[in-house]
Design an enzyme around this catalytic site. Structure first.
Site, PDB file in Angstrom:
ATOM      1  N   ASP A 159       0.828  -1.212   0.000  1.00  0.00           N
ATOM      2  CA  ASP A 159       0.000   0.000   0.000  1.00  0.00           C
ATOM      3  C   ASP A 159       0.862   1.263   0.000  1.00  0.00           C
ATOM      4  OD1 ASP A 159      -2.900  -0.833   2.040  1.00  0.00           O
ATOM      5  OD2 ASP A 159      -1.685  -2.090   0.727  1.00  0.00           O
ATOM      6  N   HIS A 161      -0.946   4.516  -0.590  1.00  0.00           N
ATOM      7  CA  HIS A 161      -1.913   5.490  -0.065  1.00  0.00           C
ATOM      8  C   HIS A 161      -1.482   6.933  -0.236  1.00  0.00           C
ATOM      9  CE1 HIS A 161      -5.006   2.944   1.426  1.00  0.00           C
ATOM     10  NE2 HIS A 161      -4.198   2.225   2.171  1.00  0.00           N
ATOM     11  N   ASP A 188      -3.990  -0.296  -3.479  1.00  0.00           N
ATOM     12  CA  ASP A 188      -4.140   0.830  -2.543  1.00  0.00           C
ATOM     13  C   ASP A 188      -3.100   1.924  -2.800  1.00  0.00           C
ATOM     14  OD1 ASP A 188      -5.608  -0.396   0.596  1.00  0.00           O
ATOM     15  OD2 ASP A 188      -6.321  -0.376  -1.468  1.00  0.00           O
ATOM     16  N   ASP A 191      -5.786   7.465  -1.776  1.00  0.00           N
ATOM     17  CA  ASP A 191      -6.552   7.801  -0.569  1.00  0.00           C
ATOM     18  C   ASP A 191      -5.655   8.058   0.628  1.00  0.00           C
ATOM     19  OD1 ASP A 191      -9.426   5.723  -1.273  1.00  0.00           O
ATOM     20  OD2 ASP A 191      -9.175   7.883  -1.465  1.00  0.00           O
ATOM     21  N   ARG A 192      -6.068   8.971   1.433  1.00  0.00           N
ATOM     22  CA  ARG A 192      -5.415   9.362   2.675  1.00  0.00           C
ATOM     23  C   ARG A 192      -4.213  10.281   2.463  1.00  0.00           C
ATOM     24  NH1 ARG A 192      -8.136   6.738   6.408  1.00  0.00           N
ATOM     25  NH2 ARG A 192      -8.564   4.522   6.241  1.00  0.00           N
ATOM     26  N   ASN A 220      -8.491  -2.482  -2.589  1.00  0.00           N
ATOM     27  CA  ASN A 220      -9.866  -2.094  -2.301  1.00  0.00           C
ATOM     28  C   ASN A 220     -10.066  -0.586  -2.367  1.00  0.00           C
ATOM     29  OD1 ASN A 220      -8.290  -2.493   0.234  1.00  0.00           O
ATOM     30  ND2 ASN A 220     -10.077  -1.537   1.156  1.00  0.00           N
ATOM     31  N   HIS A 221      -8.972   0.170  -2.387  1.00  0.00           N
ATOM     32  CA  HIS A 221      -9.120   1.614  -2.536  1.00  0.00           C
ATOM     33  C   HIS A 221      -9.135   2.065  -3.997  1.00  0.00           C
ATOM     34  CE1 HIS A 221      -9.089   3.475   1.525  1.00  0.00           C
ATOM     35  NE2 HIS A 221      -8.728   2.247   1.840  1.00  0.00           N
ATOM     36  N   HIS A 272      -3.860  -8.155  -3.296  1.00  0.00           N
ATOM     37  CA  HIS A 272      -3.913  -7.074  -2.306  1.00  0.00           C
ATOM     38  C   HIS A 272      -4.447  -7.514  -0.939  1.00  0.00           C
ATOM     39  CE1 HIS A 272      -4.411  -3.158  -0.472  1.00  0.00           C
ATOM     40  NE2 HIS A 272      -5.644  -3.486  -0.189  1.00  0.00           N
ATOM     41  N   ARG A 312     -22.364  -6.962   2.790  1.00  0.00           N
ATOM     42  CA  ARG A 312     -22.142  -7.070   1.355  1.00  0.00           C
ATOM     43  C   ARG A 312     -20.794  -6.496   0.944  1.00  0.00           C
ATOM     44  NH1 ARG A 312     -24.645  -7.119  -3.632  1.00  0.00           N
ATOM     45  NH2 ARG A 312     -23.286  -6.087  -5.105  1.00  0.00           N
ATOM     46  N   HIS A 339      -2.621  -4.545   2.446  1.00  0.00           N
ATOM     47  CA  HIS A 339      -3.911  -4.195   3.054  1.00  0.00           C
ATOM     48  C   HIS A 339      -3.856  -3.814   4.527  1.00  0.00           C
ATOM     49  CE1 HIS A 339      -8.226  -3.967   3.237  1.00  0.00           C
ATOM     50  NE2 HIS A 339      -8.341  -4.971   4.065  1.00  0.00           N
ATOM     51  N   ASP A 513      -9.012  47.922 -23.197  1.00  0.00           N
ATOM     52  CA  ASP A 513      -7.958  48.922 -23.312  1.00  0.00           C
ATOM     53  C   ASP A 513      -7.839  49.350 -24.770  1.00  0.00           C
ATOM     54  OD1 ASP A 513      -4.326  48.705 -23.097  1.00  0.00           O
ATOM     55  OD2 ASP A 513      -5.665  50.460 -23.031  1.00  0.00           O
ATOM     56  N   ASP A 515      -7.085  52.045 -26.377  1.00  0.00           N
ATOM     57  CA  ASP A 515      -5.941  52.773 -26.920  1.00  0.00           C
ATOM     58  C   ASP A 515      -4.625  52.024 -26.733  1.00  0.00           C
ATOM     59  OD1 ASP A 515      -5.670  55.193 -24.170  1.00  0.00           O
ATOM     60  OD2 ASP A 515      -5.632  52.998 -24.238  1.00  0.00           O
ATOM     61  N   SER A 517      -2.978  51.320 -24.283  1.00  0.00           N
ATOM     62  CA  SER A 517      -2.001  52.014 -23.441  1.00  0.00           C
ATOM     63  C   SER A 517      -1.411  51.083 -22.400  1.00  0.00           C
ATOM     64  CB  SER A 517      -2.679  53.201 -22.743  1.00  0.00           C
ATOM     65  OG  SER A 517      -3.732  52.690 -21.922  1.00  0.00           O
ATOM     66  N   GLU A 524     -13.464  53.329 -18.012  1.00  0.00           N
ATOM     67  CA  GLU A 524     -13.566  52.237 -18.989  1.00  0.00           C
ATOM     68  C   GLU A 524     -14.007  50.962 -18.277  1.00  0.00           C
ATOM     69  OE1 GLU A 524      -9.531  52.480 -20.411  1.00  0.00           O
ATOM     70  OE2 GLU A 524     -10.166  52.944 -22.455  1.00  0.00           O
ATOM     71  N   ASP A 553      -7.325  48.319  -8.360  1.00  0.00           N
ATOM     72  CA  ASP A 553      -6.279  49.317  -8.564  1.00  0.00           C
ATOM     73  C   ASP A 553      -5.369  49.345  -7.342  1.00  0.00           C
ATOM     74  OD1 ASP A 553      -4.709  51.452  -9.171  1.00  0.00           O
ATOM     75  OD2 ASP A 553      -6.272  52.962  -8.839  1.00  0.00           O
ATOM     76  N   ASN A 555      -2.186  50.043  -6.784  1.00  0.00           N
ATOM     77  CA  ASN A 555      -1.282  51.148  -6.445  1.00  0.00           C
ATOM     78  C   ASN A 555      -2.005  52.490  -6.423  1.00  0.00           C
ATOM     79  OD1 ASN A 555      -1.657  51.564  -9.133  1.00  0.00           O
ATOM     80  ND2 ASN A 555       0.482  51.289  -9.718  1.00  0.00           N
ATOM     81  N   ASP A 557      -3.425  54.432  -8.517  1.00  0.00           N
ATOM     82  CA  ASP A 557      -3.067  55.545  -9.400  1.00  0.00           C
ATOM     83  C   ASP A 557      -4.211  55.900 -10.327  1.00  0.00           C
ATOM     84  OD1 ASP A 557      -1.121  53.709 -11.932  1.00  0.00           O
ATOM     85  OD2 ASP A 557      -3.139  53.434 -11.112  1.00  0.00           O
ATOM     86  N   GLU A 564      -2.505  44.225 -12.441  1.00  0.00           N
ATOM     87  CA  GLU A 564      -3.530  44.391 -11.411  1.00  0.00           C
ATOM     88  C   GLU A 564      -4.786  43.636 -11.812  1.00  0.00           C
ATOM     89  OE1 GLU A 564      -3.588  48.639 -11.472  1.00  0.00           O
ATOM     90  OE2 GLU A 564      -2.560  48.806  -9.553  1.00  0.00           O
TER      91      GLU A 564
END
Lengths: 582, 164
Positions: A159, A161, A188, A191-192, A220-221, A272, A312, A339, A513, A515, A517, A524, A553, A555, A557, A564
């Site tokens: 195992d 795991h 196995d 899991d875990r 069985n896992h 297993h 079962r 196991h 954006d 333009d 820039s 905008e 924003d 900073n 500005d 950002e």
């Protein structure tokens, strides 16, 4: 089976009754956590689906944006289809390995290095690797037959795991799997531990490269139901938010196609769980293994006999006489199984005819046990090598881990509710009746609250079960829906949920954006946001938009640059471990 | 209508409520959204509805429901049987004080706690024994750093939320 001298029969009965009560109580406690966990999973599932719907709306929004903003040179990028992994694009910013298939030794060793450095494999390659694995497993027999005559020694691991550090330790001490270094991994794998997926990918990778020399037995896992409870499902969904579901679906298929056992030199059986008095290898070789839903949950016991577990799907306890009989009948000399966690990583029993091997060290906690693997040469005398990984993280307790996932899911759900506030208000107003002055009453029954919420969100969630987590207070079984809506709108939306696609966002930025820039003015931004919201039919007040803009924003500005913008949506791929909640 | 049982009449809206509870619990495990669940989930569903059946009870319950060994159970079969169980309080809960007494029976030296070794011995060998996984899970959840289970404390901690 009781212990203790001079214990009266009555006392033993009392003990047994007490034990039964405690067992019953504990199973109930765990089941209640389980259902919360499943609800959580359902939330993630349904939100993901809803998220996909949002993405489609986003796509339409792009088209809409382009018509209004007439960008100079835009490559309108069609949103990826969600269905075929072949169309999952890997962006240039991905720095992990780009696997090519058929997989080579180079590819899989790159994979090992990647995981050693705690990096993530892109979902596209995960799905591709799993797809190839599924194809291969289908053509394998139920029982792997291996011979030592062509090679020096076979290494058998128990195992794991999800303890990646143990697998890496084994590879370090023993060497990587290859034509000269065959391996059997005895189930196995998941899991875990925190790195179940990485372990699977490495094992499957080696299986693809050396299909005759790497052998996997199902544990069985290796079962999607068990995974829901013991952590693997959560790990996958946490590491791959967008494609996790697809990955799990593929794994489900892979698990049922894993071989059931390995026989070495017709003399050593590796499986297993174990055996029972009914074990017959010819029968096992012939079954439709992909139709079997469970594999042995069996353990050896000191006394003779075979006690079958009534519940079962249960296995059995088997005794030394059964070992002798089964081994004798098949001409075998040794049974290797896993196991059970053993302090020394291994344990012989049944006159050294049964050897348990367990490869996850520090299983319960740091220092609890060593791990071990077996080397088997042509003489078929097992040599055990022990080890202990030096660092390991203690798993969150059951309650903590359910609680954390639950919090993330509920957070995501609250965001969805926020996005739909206007619809929710409308739905409640409908309930109360158009002739009523809604500000007078404002109370609805729990049943009505649940059905109104479902009619808006259409997520098919058990709202009444979730109610305590979503609505802070009720008054004699009634929900003050106006207060609830107010509470929802106070919490700021986490846009990460809606905008997962990095390149989509960049496209948006460049469109806004105009333009070129490299920065967006707050004005905008406001305009775009209003457009977006009207398009996906959400209400958001001017103040909230301004707030949002000011948040982004960083900073201060007065404008938002691309960094950002990106940072605001925090589109860093999730690495392992829990997300830090703010 | 159940006869010969003396209790207040169960109104139609009570039945409706019960149906809703059972459906909600069932649907949490219905992944294909086709009103079926894997038969292995039935145990969890029954427990989550507040019942405390024994393993034998569960075995019988499932035997009644499972169709043709497909491995799945349909809501149409589950709903009436489960609603009946709830209405008749077939698998009643264990009150806290009884539970504490049970622990005290096992804690022969009245230490106020049980060692992990004791727990493992008792839970995996006696009664309706735990599987390997259940045992590990319980220890991880309930044992403290000295590998002891202070049963009075944990019972208080683990309060259940009330169903609506």
């Amino acid at each position: 089976m009781g212990c203790g001298l001079g214990k009266s029969k009555q006392q033993m009965q009392k003990s047994i009754r007490a034990a039964v009560l405690i067992q019953r109580w504990y199973r109930r406690y765990v089941a209640r956590l389980e259902i919360r966990r499943r609800c959580t999973w359902n939330i993630f599932q349904s939100i993901e689906y809803a998220g996909q719907q949002d993405q489609i709306k986003l796509y339409n929004f792009f088209v809409f944006l382009m018509q209004h903003f007439t960008p100079a040179s835009s490559e309108s990028k069609a949103l990826e289809t969600f269905h075929c992994y072949e169309s999952i694009e890997v962006s240039n910013s991905y720095t992990g390995p780009r696997l090519t298939f058929p997989l080579t030794f180079c590819g899989v060793s790159k994979l090992v290095e990647t995981f050693k450095h705690r990096q993530k494999l892109h979902a596209r390659y995960v799905l591709q690797l799993l797809g190839e694995t599924a194809k291969l497993l289908r053509i394998l027999a139920n029982i792997n037959h291996v011979s030592t005559s062509y090679t020096k020694e076979i290494t058998i691991c128990g195992d794991l795991h999800g303890h990646l550090e143990d697998l890496l330790l084994i590879f370090y001490k023993n060497g990587l799997p290859s034509g000269e270094k065959p391996y059997v991994f005895n189930g196995d794998f998941v899991d875990r531990g925190k790195n179940s997926l990485e372990i699977l990918l490495i094992l499957f990778g080696f299986l693809l490269v050396y299909p005759h020399d790497v052998h996997l037995n199902r544990g069985n896992h290796e079962d999607h139901i068990v995974n829901l409870r013991y952590g693997f499902t959560k790990e996958v969904l946490g590491k791959y938010r967008v494609h996790g579901k697809k990955i799990l679906k593929l794994l489900k298929k892979i698990f049922c196609w894993l071989p059931l056992a390995t026989v070495i030199d017709h003399k050593v059986l590796v499986v297993h769980g174990g055996i029972s008095d009914a074990t017959d290898l010819d029968t096992i070789a012939r079954v439709d293994r992909h139709k079997m839903c469970t594999t042995g949950n069996s353990d050896p016991m000191p006394q003779n006999g075979c006690i079958h577990n009534e519940v079962r799907g249960g296995g059995c306890y088997w005794g030394p006489d059964v070992t002798e009989e089964v081994l004798g009948r098949h001409g075998l000399q040794l049974l290797i199984r896993s196991h059970e966690c053993k302090q020394d990583g291994y344990e012989f029993c049944h006159n050294r005819r049964v050897l348990t091997i367990f490869s996850a060290s520090n299983y319960y906690e740091v220092g609890s046990n060593r791990g071990a693997y077996i080397k088997l040469g042509p003489d078929l005398v097992p040599h055990v090598v022990q080890y202990q990984a030096s660092q390991t993280c203690r798993e969150l307790s059951l309650r903590q881990s359910v609680g954390w996932t639950e919090r993330s899911a509920l957070q995501a759900l609250r965001e969805q509710l926020f996005v739909h506030t206007s619809h929710l208000i409308a739905a409640f107003q409908d309930l109360v009746g158009s002739f009523h002055n809604v500000f007078v009453s404002g109370m609805v029954s729990l049943r009505d609250w649940a059905s109104a919420t479902e009619s808006v969100l259409k997520l098919g969630l058990p709202w009444r079960v979730l109610r305590p987590q979503l609505v802070s207070s009720t008054c004699s079984g009634m929900v003050d829906y106006q207060q609830w809506i107010r509470e929802l709108t106070i919490t700021k939306p986490n846009l990460e949920t809606m905008y997962k696609n990095h390149s989509n966002l960049e496209t948006i930025f460049r469109i806004i954006d105009t333009d070129h820039s490299g920065s967006i003015s707050l004005e905008e931004f406001r305009q775009t946001w209003k457009l977006l919201c009207s398009h996906i039919q959400t209400e958001i007040s001017d103040d909230a938009i301004d707030d949002l803009a000011k948040c982004i924003d960083f900073n201060k500005d007065g404008s938002i640059d691309i960094n950002e913008f990106m940072e605001a949506f925090r589109l860093v791929d999730l690495s392992t471990g829990p997300k830090v909640t703010e | 209508m159940a006869e010969g049982i003396q209790r207040a009449d169960i109104s139609a809206s009570d039945v409706h409520s019960l149906h809703k509870r059972v459906k909600d619990a069932f649907q949490a495990f219905d992944y294909e959204m086709n009103n079926t669940v894997d038969v292995r989930e039935i145990t969890t569903i029954i427990y989550s509805l507040g019942c405390f059946p024994s393993q034998k009870d569960i075995h019988e319950f499932i035997a009644e429901l499972e169709e043709d060994h497909t491995g799945s159970v349909h809501l149409d079969k589950f709903l009436p049987v489960m609603t009946n169980v709830l209405m008749e309080h077939k698998f009643p809960s264990i009150p806290e004080d009884v539970l504490i007494q049970a622990f005290e029976v096992l804690d022969k030296d009245s230490k106020g706690y049980l060692d992990s070794e004791e727990m493992v011995e008792l839970m995996t060998k006696e009664g309706e024994s735990f599987t390997q996984d259940e045992m590990t899970e319980m220890l991880m959840a309930l044992a403290d750093h000295e590998r002891r289970i202070y049963y009075k404390d944990i019972i208080c901690q683990l309060t259940f939320d009330q169903e609506i």
